[in-house]
Design an enzyme around this catalytic site. Structure first.
Site, PDB file in Angstrom:
ATOM      1  N   ASP A 195     -11.930  11.995 -18.497  1.00 46.64           N
ATOM      2  CA  ASP A 195     -12.212  11.574 -19.873  1.00 46.64           C
ATOM      3  C   ASP A 195     -11.546  10.239 -20.224  1.00 46.64           C
ATOM      4  OD1 ASP A 195     -13.333  14.074 -19.898  1.00 46.64           O
ATOM      5  OD2 ASP A 195     -12.363  14.730 -21.748  1.00 46.64           O
ATOM      6  N   ASP A 196     -12.061   9.669 -21.288  1.00 42.35           N
ATOM      7  CA  ASP A 196     -11.467   8.531 -22.007  1.00 42.35           C
ATOM      8  C   ASP A 196     -11.651   7.157 -21.345  1.00 42.35           C
ATOM      9  OD1 ASP A 196     -10.652  10.655 -23.510  1.00 42.35           O
ATOM     10  OD2 ASP A 196      -8.496  10.249 -23.394  1.00 42.35           O
ATOM     11  N   HIS A 247     -18.308  10.827 -24.809  1.00 36.65           N
ATOM     12  CA  HIS A 247     -17.021  11.317 -25.315  1.00 36.65           C
ATOM     13  C   HIS A 247     -16.675  10.636 -26.645  1.00 36.65           C
ATOM     14  CE1 HIS A 247     -13.352  13.536 -24.955  1.00 36.65           C
ATOM     15  NE2 HIS A 247     -12.557  12.523 -24.686  1.00 36.65           N
ATOM     16  N   HIS A 293     -12.936   8.038 -30.060  1.00 36.78           N
ATOM     17  CA  HIS A 293     -12.071   9.209 -29.866  1.00 36.78           C
ATOM     18  C   HIS A 293     -11.456   9.783 -31.151  1.00 36.78           C
ATOM     19  CE1 HIS A 293      -9.439  11.908 -27.536  1.00 36.78           C
ATOM     20  NE2 HIS A 293     -10.219  11.607 -26.521  1.00 36.78           N
ATOM     21  N   TYR A 306     -10.754  16.088 -28.054  1.00 33.96           N
ATOM     22  CA  TYR A 306      -9.864  17.232 -28.314  1.00 33.96           C
ATOM     23  C   TYR A 306     -10.600  18.570 -28.259  1.00 33.96           C
ATOM     24  CZ  TYR A 306      -7.746  13.099 -30.432  1.00 33.96           C
ATOM     25  OH  TYR A 306      -7.307  11.826 -30.661  1.00 33.96           O
ATOM     26  N   HIS A 309      -7.905  12.657 -16.878  1.00 35.52           N
ATOM     27  CA  HIS A 309      -8.148  11.404 -17.597  1.00 35.52           C
ATOM     28  C   HIS A 309      -8.018  10.223 -16.643  1.00 35.52           C
ATOM     29  CE1 HIS A 309      -7.141  14.324 -20.724  1.00 35.52           C
ATOM     30  NE2 HIS A 309      -7.898  13.594 -21.530  1.00 35.52           N
TER      31      HIS A 309
HETATM   32 ZN    ZN Z   1     -10.481  12.490 -24.668  1.00 35.93          ZN
END
Ligand code: ZN
Length: 483
Positions: free
Chosen positions: A308-309, A359, A363, A400, A450
């Site tokens: 992620d991210d 995603h 965020h 989250y 991540h």
């Molecule tokens: Zn995230």
């Protein structure tokens, strides 16, 4: 149409180009018109046209005694027209009859077979479909009067499901001027209860499950070798979006769901209507209990690694290299803002064959946003992923893991969370990440990591090695079919 005006009106009707002339003498006196000159002007012509219609009505009425047909001018104006014969017989399926309408006319024949039941709503639905085709056929007659003979055939197959529901797959085929037009329409009925089966019933009224079904339908379309040359890739995505109306034309058997798409939608016109078959085994977890099938336990252990991210210019590439060593496919849940900032990195992920997920853009916790903000976060990210990588995001993971009904509905993509949280962002410790994975690993695990963490880039090799040594196969998150 020609007309001569005198004490009597003599009307000649030119019937098609078959040189069939019908002369009708009308015993109508019109003193006013008598006084008029023989010059035919437009006004007279239109009066005549109206009178012809009236006259036809009178003529037909004069053939009383044989008035079993419905009061339909189209049928009545031509007394040499063949009669439509209708027969109804019992089918091999209890409660279902087969009705067949036949018109034995060399120029415009039709044979229409369709199911009948004891249930009015069902019969009406089928009848209006049949009527639609008759109307279309009549319109084609008008257009192609002089061309080769046309034909219309409607027939159907019955697909049984053990729940007692029949799916009637009605195929219509119309030829006109040597061209063929085909359509497949389905009607589903449980003749005991009279209920019509909808796709929402099959997937438990659950849009998230429909989204999973969508994936299976798309896979089936993309992998269909028959469609290879004719597929309309740009159309497939929209035509199969997980909205109920895209899935209403279907049949259900004891081992598959079969969807039908109109000519020209998923593939070029020459392909005709497209049939998409999805084995129930493949979508079993997303079906309502009633429609689930027994699935043989797989000996294969699957795991999905998710990152992620990102994308991240420092670490994503390192992770791609590690994945490649293990021939592992993974899923990258990207932030729209970072895809825009690091487009080359996003492209590398796609080029390496990994799956890309949405995603959000920045965020935020999506559940706290206004509708408008939510739209920008979700849609904006899906758009930039498509624009930059040329591929659609196929899954959606809200930041989250914060999700509610409104957030789910903000995307047409399935919401996918995780089953193993490595907490890599928190401890930033490669060893702890591995321990966490070793403790919780099981078949169908979805591992959350991540690709913006240095420790993750450093620690991914041991994680891959662990799963590999335990016999796991690395798949994208879309291939994990737990719901
Ligand atoms: Zn995230």
């Amino acid at each position: 149409m020609t007309a001569r005006v005198s004490g009597k009106y003599i009307v000649m009707l030119n019937k098609d180009r078959r040189s069939l002339f019908m002369t009708i003498k009308l015993k109508i006196k019109d003193n006013k018109r008598k006084r008029r000159s023989h010059r035919i002007n437009l006004v007279i012509l239109s009066v005549i046209a109206i009178m012809i219609v009236v006259a036809l009505g009178l003529i037909v009425n004069s053939f009383s005694g044989s008035t079993s047909a419905s009061p339909n001018l189209l049928k009545k104006k031509d007394k040499v027209e063949a009669e439509v014969s209708i027969s109804t017989i019992e089918s091999e399926f209890p409660g279902i009859q087969i009705r067949t309408e036949t018109l034995d006319d060399a120029n415009k024949p039709f044979t229409l077979s369709y199911p009948r039941s004891e249930h009015e709503a069902f019969n009406d639905q089928v009848s209006s479909y049949i009527e639609e085709w008759k109307t279309r056929y009549a319109a084609v007659q008008e257009e192609t009067k002089s061309a080769t003979p046309n034909g219309l055939t409607i027939s159907f197959d019955t697909v049984e499901h053990s729940s007692g529901t029949y799916s009637f797959v009605v195929t219509s085929s119309m030829s006109m001027s040597g061209d063929e037009q085909q359509d497949i329409r389905t009607f589903r009925l449980n003749p005991q209860s009279g209920t019509e089966l909808q796709i929402a019933d099959v997937v438990d009224q659950n849009v998230e499950k429909l989204k999973r079904l969508t994936k299976a339908v798309r896979d089936s379309i993309y992998n269909d070798s028959k469609l290879q040359d004719t597929i309309r890739v740009d159309n497939v995505w929209l035509a199969t979006e997980p909205v109920w109306r895209n899935y209403r034309n279907f049949a259900l058997s004891d081992d598959s769901l079969i969807f039908y798409y109109e000519t020209g939608v998923l593939a070029e016109k020459k392909q005709g209507p497209v049939t998409v078959q999805v084995p129930l085994q493949k979508v079993n977890p997303f079906l309502a209990n009633k429609y689930q099938v027994a699935v043989e336990p797989s000996s294969e252990k699957l795991v999905s690694l998710t990152f992620d991210d990102g994308p991240d210019p420092r670490y994503t590439e390192k992770i791609l290299a590690s994945l490649e060593k293990y021939d592992a496919k993974a899923t990258f849940f990207m932030l729209g803002s970072r895809v825009e900032k690091y487009p080359e990195m996003a492209k590398k992920v796609v080029a390496a064959g990994h799956e890309v997920g949405n995603h959000s853009w920045n965020h935020p916790p999506l559940t706290g946003l206004t509708d408008e903000q939510l739209h920008v976060e979700v849609k904006g990210t899906e758009d930039v992923i498509l624009r930059v990588t040329g591929q659609h995001a196929t899954v959606f993971r809200p930041p989250y893991g914060l999700v509610d009904q409104r957030v789910r509905e903000s995307s047409k993509l399935p919401v996918v969370l995780w089953s193993i949280d490595t907490l890599d962002w928190k401890h930033r410790n490669a060893k702890k990440m591995l321990e966490n994975v070793e403790t919780h690993a099981k078949h169908n695990s979805i591992v959350l990591m991540h690709d913006i963490q240095e420790s993750t880039a450093r620690g991914i090799d041991p994680v891959l090695e662990f799963f590999h040594s335990q016999g796991y196969k690395f798949v994208t998150v879309s291939e994990i079919d737990e719901y």
